[in-house]
Design an enzyme around this catalytic site. Structure first.
Site, short mmCIF file in Angstrom:
data_model
loop_
_atom_site.label_atom_id
_atom_site.label_comp_id
_atom_site.label_asym_id
_atom_site.label_seq_id
_atom_site.Cartn_x
_atom_site.Cartn_y
_atom_site.Cartn_z
N SER A 38 0.59 -1.52 0.10
CA SER A 38 0.26 0.09 -0.13
C SER A 38 0.48 0.91 0.54
O SER A 38 1.46 2.00 -1.13
CB SER A 38 -0.89 0.42 1.37
OG SER A 38 -2.22 0.55 1.24
N ASP A 186 -6.07 -3.83 -2.56
CA ASP A 186 -5.10 -3.58 -1.43
C ASP A 186 -4.11 -4.39 -0.73
O ASP A 186 -4.66 -5.56 -0.65
CB ASP A 186 -5.43 -2.48 -0.03
CG ASP A 186 -4.59 -2.08 0.84
OD1 ASP A 186 -2.92 -2.19 1.19
OD2 ASP A 186 -4.47 -0.33 1.28
#
Length: 298
Positions: A38, A186
């Site tokens: 991320s 993510d």
């Protein structure tokens, strides 16, 4: 001294990594291999592209974080359209501006695909919700019929940053399986701190030390989740998913190689950060890294 580095996810909290990098450079450390999830993948990719802490400081200081929230336009003037878009597009924001911003920064250093980087020097974590599996990019792309070296680094970062329901997932089609599509989100859903990429049980892989940068306090100092309603339960659920896979690697044998940056008062999606908050995060990252380097013994 050359080291391998791992950067955890944490959304806007990643401003703290700039302060950490300032200290690493001042102390003469250079990163050979890098990994991130991320927001950590953004930092890892930019470092590997050749950005120094001073450049990152300027880039992030000038960045209007709020501008990365690119909503879909609607001709229907009522708030409900946002939730209709969420239902059908699976995210409040497209995420295109984030990818375009990364592409611009990487292009400036001559980095477009993973072929422009030394083999194995950058690894990014994402999650394939359709197949229910963790992805290590670019390594696992060949399983989708994609040539890893030709894949855009900015797109890999975009995948890793697709916070569920916040950014739209990235649709990737599997060329080896009849073109079936996978929704990629993510990497923090399955591994927010991929220290394990460079570890093998209690032993290291390779000849260099591995230093991890985590945007939480040490495990013994982590507060419990206070669940009062469905929203706080969802937050606790996501945070648990993000950390459960990685916690087993942060045992005493590895914790000594991790810089814990205790950020509890900023959420990953607090895109309305003030300049003062940015400075506070950078200062905290610097302070914790200085303390780590003073005590670290490899």
């Amino acid at each position: 001294m050359k080291v391998d580095g791992v950067f955890a996810g944490g959304g806007v909290k990643a401003f703290a990594f700039v302060g950490a990098l300032q200290v690493m450079e001042e102390k003469g450390y250079a990163f050979e291999r890098l990994a991130g999830t991320s927001a950590g993948s953004i930092i890892a990719a930019l470092i590997k592209a050749g950005y120094q802490s001073g450049e990152l400081y300027t880039l992030l200081d000038e960045l209007d974080v709020e501008s990365l929230k690119d909503e879909r336009m609607s001709y229907l003037p009522f708030p409900m359209m946002k939730w209709i878009h969420l239902y059908f597009k699976l995210g409040l924001y497209r995420g295109d501006r984030l990818e375009a911003w990364m592409k611009q920064l990487l292009d400036a250093k001559g980095i477009r695909t993973f072929a422009d980087l030394p083999h194995g020097s950058l690894r990014i974590i994402a999650s394939d919700l359709s197949r229910g599996r963790l992805l290590v990019l670019p390594d696992d792309l060949k399983e989708y019929g994609v040539i890893p070296e030709k894949f855009p680094v900015a797109r890999a970062v975009r995948m890793s940053c697709s916070i569920p329901f916040f950014f739209e997932p990235v649709k990737m089609y599997n060329r080896t399986d009849g073109g079936k599509g996978s929704y990629i989100v993510d990497g923090g859903v399955l591994s927010n701190f991929p220290m394990w990429l460079f570890m093998d049980g209690k032993k290291r892989k390779g000849k260099r030390p591995v230093i991890g940068f985590q945007l939480t306090p040490e495990l013994k100092e982590m507060p419990t989740n206070d669940i009062k309603n469905a929203i706080s339960m969802y937050r606790a659920l996501f945070e648990t998913m993000s950390s459960a896979h990685d916690t087993r690697y942060i045992v005493a044998d590895h914790a000594k190689n991790i810089v814990f940056i205790p950020i509890l008062d900023v959420k990953a999606t607090d895109f309305e950060l003030s300049e003062e908050q940015k400075e506070q995060l950078i200062t905290l990252g610097r302070t914790e890294t200085e303390d780590f380097i003073r005590k670290w013994c490899y």
